[in-house]
Scaffold this active site. Structure first.
Site, PDB file in Angstrom:
ATOM      1  N   HIS A  55       5.393   6.940  12.906  1.00 31.74           N
ATOM      2  CA  HIS A  55       5.249   8.146  12.940  1.00 31.74           C
ATOM      3  C   HIS A  55       5.464   8.685  14.237  1.00 31.74           C
ATOM      4  O   HIS A  55       4.873   8.117  15.065  1.00 31.74           O
ATOM      5  CB  HIS A  55       3.761   8.981  12.531  1.00 31.74           C
ATOM      6  N   ASP A  58       2.137   8.624  15.941  1.00 30.98           N
ATOM      7  CA  ASP A  58       1.474   7.160  16.329  1.00 30.98           C
ATOM      8  C   ASP A  58       2.089   6.704  17.466  1.00 30.98           C
ATOM      9  O   ASP A  58       1.333   6.064  18.425  1.00 30.98           O
ATOM     10  CB  ASP A  58       1.985   6.092  15.149  1.00 30.98           C
ATOM     11  N   MET A  89      12.381   1.624  10.904  1.00 29.07           N
ATOM     12  CA  MET A  89      12.448   3.019  10.173  1.00 29.07           C
ATOM     13  C   MET A  89      11.418   3.566  11.221  1.00 29.07           C
ATOM     14  O   MET A  89      10.429   3.134  12.084  1.00 29.07           O
ATOM     15  CB  MET A  89      11.547   2.434   9.013  1.00 29.07           C
ATOM     16  N   GLU A 182       9.406   9.003  -0.085  1.00 28.64           N
ATOM     17  CA  GLU A 182       8.025   8.185  -0.716  1.00 28.64           C
ATOM     18  C   GLU A 182       7.279   9.080  -1.706  1.00 28.64           C
ATOM     19  O   GLU A 182       6.908  10.123  -1.002  1.00 28.64           O
ATOM     20  CB  GLU A 182       7.410   7.632   0.423  1.00 28.64           C
ATOM     21  N   LYS A 184       3.977   9.836  -4.100  1.00 27.89           N
ATOM     22  CA  LYS A 184       2.499   9.231  -4.380  1.00 27.89           C
ATOM     23  C   LYS A 184       2.058  10.360  -5.162  1.00 27.89           C
ATOM     24  O   LYS A 184       2.055  11.564  -5.170  1.00 27.89           O
ATOM     25  CB  LYS A 184       1.921   9.353  -2.740  1.00 27.89           C
ATOM     26  N   GLU A 218       6.175   2.696  -2.900  1.00 31.52           N
ATOM     27  CA  GLU A 218       4.920   1.844  -2.327  1.00 31.52           C
ATOM     28  C   GLU A 218       4.082   1.487  -3.602  1.00 31.52           C
ATOM     29  O   GLU A 218       3.798   1.964  -4.576  1.00 31.52           O
ATOM     30  CB  GLU A 218       4.233   2.828  -1.561  1.00 31.52           C
ATOM     31  N   HIS A 221       1.178   3.330  -4.377  1.00 34.51           N
ATOM     32  CA  HIS A 221       1.306   4.542  -5.024  1.00 34.51           C
ATOM     33  C   HIS A 221       1.509   4.710  -6.758  1.00 34.51           C
ATOM     34  O   HIS A 221       0.902   5.543  -7.310  1.00 34.51           O
ATOM     35  CB  HIS A 221       2.384   5.536  -4.264  1.00 34.51           C
ATOM     36  N   ASP A 246       7.472  -0.121   0.771  1.00 33.69           N
ATOM     37  CA  ASP A 246       6.243  -0.125   1.266  1.00 33.69           C
ATOM     38  C   ASP A 246       5.370  -1.105   0.448  1.00 33.69           C
ATOM     39  O   ASP A 246       5.227  -0.816  -0.794  1.00 33.69           O
ATOM     40  CB  ASP A 246       5.627   1.162   1.282  1.00 33.69           C
ATOM     41  N   ASP A 256      -7.176   5.644  -2.514  1.00 34.42           N
ATOM     42  CA  ASP A 256      -6.102   5.230  -1.976  1.00 34.42           C
ATOM     43  C   ASP A 256      -6.392   3.792  -1.087  1.00 34.42           C
ATOM     44  O   ASP A 256      -6.867   3.815  -0.010  1.00 34.42           O
ATOM     45  CB  ASP A 256      -5.410   6.260  -0.921  1.00 34.42           C
ATOM     46  N   ASP A 258      -4.422   0.744  -0.114  1.00 31.24           N
ATOM     47  CA  ASP A 258      -3.801   0.133   0.987  1.00 31.24           C
ATOM     48  C   ASP A 258      -4.466  -1.390   1.225  1.00 31.24           C
ATOM     49  O   ASP A 258      -4.273  -1.875   2.376  1.00 31.24           O
ATOM     50  CB  ASP A 258      -3.660   1.029   2.077  1.00 31.24           C
ATOM     51  N   ASP A 288       2.744  -1.770   4.178  1.00 29.49           N
ATOM     52  CA  ASP A 288       2.111  -0.498   4.352  1.00 29.49           C
ATOM     53  C   ASP A 288       0.530  -0.543   4.144  1.00 29.49           C
ATOM     54  O   ASP A 288       0.192   0.100   3.068  1.00 29.49           O
ATOM     55  CB  ASP A 288       2.872   0.648   3.930  1.00 29.49           C
TER      56      ASP A 288
HETATM   57  C1  GLT Z   1       0.386   7.132   5.229  1.00 26.48           C
HETATM   58  C2  GLT Z   1       0.815   6.895   3.735  1.00 26.48           C
HETATM   59  C3  GLT Z   1       1.708   5.844   3.486  1.00 26.48           C
HETATM   60  C4  GLT Z   1       3.282   6.386   4.281  1.00 26.48           C
HETATM   61  C5  GLT Z   1       3.041   6.571   5.694  1.00 26.48           C
HETATM   62  C6  GLT Z   1       4.525   7.229   6.156  1.00 26.48           C
HETATM   63  S1  GLT Z   1       1.772   7.224   6.163  1.00 26.48           S
HETATM   64  O1  GLT Z   1      -0.123   5.928   5.794  1.00 26.48           O
HETATM   65  O2  GLT Z   1      -0.350   6.607   3.210  1.00 26.48           O
HETATM   66  O3  GLT Z   1       1.914   5.612   2.314  1.00 26.48           O
HETATM   67  O4  GLT Z   1       4.151   5.486   3.950  1.00 26.48           O
HETATM   68  O5  GLT Z   1       4.301   8.605   6.332  1.00 26.48           O
HETATM   69 MN    MN Z   2       3.809   3.951   2.301  1.00 26.77          MN
HETATM   70 MN    MN Z   3      -0.467   4.398   0.617  1.00 24.74          MN
END
Ligand code: GLT
Ligand code: MN
Ligand code: MN
Length: 388
Positions: A55, A58, A89, A182, A184, A218, A221, A246, A256, A258, A288
């Protein structure tokens, strides 16, 4: 499989925000010291990654002076050159700063919407400066807690206007850049617009330049919403819209998470890897995800290696699944076709329709046949468990 078998040609990438996560969560403070973008590049090179994504903030803190920004960019570029890591990216942080508390492109405040466009154009310039060819849009705060606060049709129209504007910006600047949207379903907002990859695919077709936009699905998500991730990915791929991906993992119905790729639903991860490899998805395999909050930076490396090792192990398992004679015999039986009904399929003709309407089917006999799916799925599980 040893760590030596992870190579840049596997196109494994990580965001600065993934291995750089300091482990802050809504209930707790950071557990790891922050590392600079350049330090994170060296960490990723050490574990064998191909590239790093970021980002805007970042890389360059939102309040950095021009001199600070220049120094950070110099260090980052030096690290990229020293390690050979690529930046495939880039994306914009349109969710952390308080100005985005009610979203960015969908905010009810025109000042916020205009600032979001300005920030994104600058972030696009930054991404392109480092070679990015895919630009991700994750509308983390493009949503509501209450539908009293925002009209959902207005929100969609604002999003469309913003993406159209930014497509024109890319064309105007002659950048070689595609957008990957993307989805979510929720978190950090109560509900987020364009909640799934399917929503995004439909939305993209309404843009002025649909050819410039695809999706960045993702795993977590779609799993949050209890959906089958592979199906969303397959639909995107079939539509020519899988511009990025992702990879991570997630239990449905939870916060969430991850998690490390493949750490929760191995069978789903297996069929995903099998799909990406078999269709020849050419893009980066972007993880991700975050290391558990229990880890130090050695644990972060374990996490990153784990993502990549699991991907490669599942790729091997997919080859094993394809080469398994019993599995192949079952597939042949399941998909048997003597061709006798072929004339009824394909393009419609009145003659075809009339003939099909007259055809006599033995409904009971057809329905009586067992489909062998239990056996096939168990063989799949046994491949995954390493006993085949
Ligand atoms: C954030 C989010 C991710 C996105 C990123 C891109 S930022 O961490 O949870 O799923 O892909 O903006
Ligand atoms: Mn993501
Ligand atoms: Mn995520």
């Amino acid at each position: 499989m040893s760590n030596e078998s992870i190579h840049p040609e596997h196109k494994f990438t990580f965001g600065l925000w993934t291995v750089g996560s300091v482990g802050r969560d809504p209930f707790g403070q950071p557990v790891r010291e922050p590392k600079s973008p350049a330090e994170l590049v060296y960490l990723l090179a050490e574990v064998g990654a191909y590239g790093v994504n970021f980002h805007d903030n970042d890389l360059i803190p939102i309040d950095a002076t021009p001199a600070e920004a220049a120094a950070i960019k110099r260090e980052f570029r030096k690290a990229l050159e020293a390690t050979g890591l690529k930046v495939p990216m880039a994306t914009t942080n349109l969710f952390s700063d308080p100005i985005f508390k009610d979203g960015a492109f969908t905010s009810n405040d025109p000042k916020v919407r205009a600032y979001a466009l300005q920030k994104t154009m600058r972030a696009i310039d930054l991404g392109v400066e480092f070679g990015a060819q895919v630009y991700v849009f994750w509308g983390g705060r493009e949503g509501v807690e209450s539908d009293a606060t925002k009209d959902p049709v207005t929100a969609i129209r604002r999003t469309r206007e913003a993406i159209n504007f930014l497509c024109e910006y890319v064309l105007d600047k002659k950048y070689d850049l595609k957008f990957a949207l993307e989805a979510k379903p929720n978190e950090p907002r109560g509900d987020i617009y364009n909640a799934t990859t399917g929503h995004m695919l439909a939305f993209i077709e309404t843009l002025d330049h649909p050819e410039m936009a695809g999706v960045n699905p993702e795993v977590a998500h779609e799993h949050m919403a209890g959906l089958n991730f592979l199906h969303g990915v397959a639909q995107a791929w079939e539509a020519g819209k899988l511009f990025h991906i992702d990879l991570n993992d997630q239990y449905p119905g939870r916060y969430d998470q991850d998690f490390r790729f493949g750490s929760r639903d191995l069978k789903a991860a297996f069929f995903l890897v099998k799909f990406l490899e078999e269709v020849g998805y050419p893009g980066p395999r972007h993880f991700d995800a975050h290391a558990y909050r229990t880890e130090d930076y050695e644990g972060v490396k374990d996490f990153a290696l784990g993502c990549m090792r699991t991907y490669l192990i599942l790729k091997e398992k997919a080859a094993r699944w394809n080469a398994d004679p019993e599995i192949q015999a079952l597939l042949a039986e399941i998909n048997a076709d003597d061709g006798s009904l072929t004339p009824y399929f394909g393009k419609y003709t009145p003659q075809k329709a009339a003939a099909l309407k007259d055809h006599a089917f033995d409904r009971q006999a057809i329905a009586q046949r067992g489909l062998l799916y239990e056996r096939l799925d168990q063989l799949t599980v046994e491949v995954l468990l390493g006993v085949r």
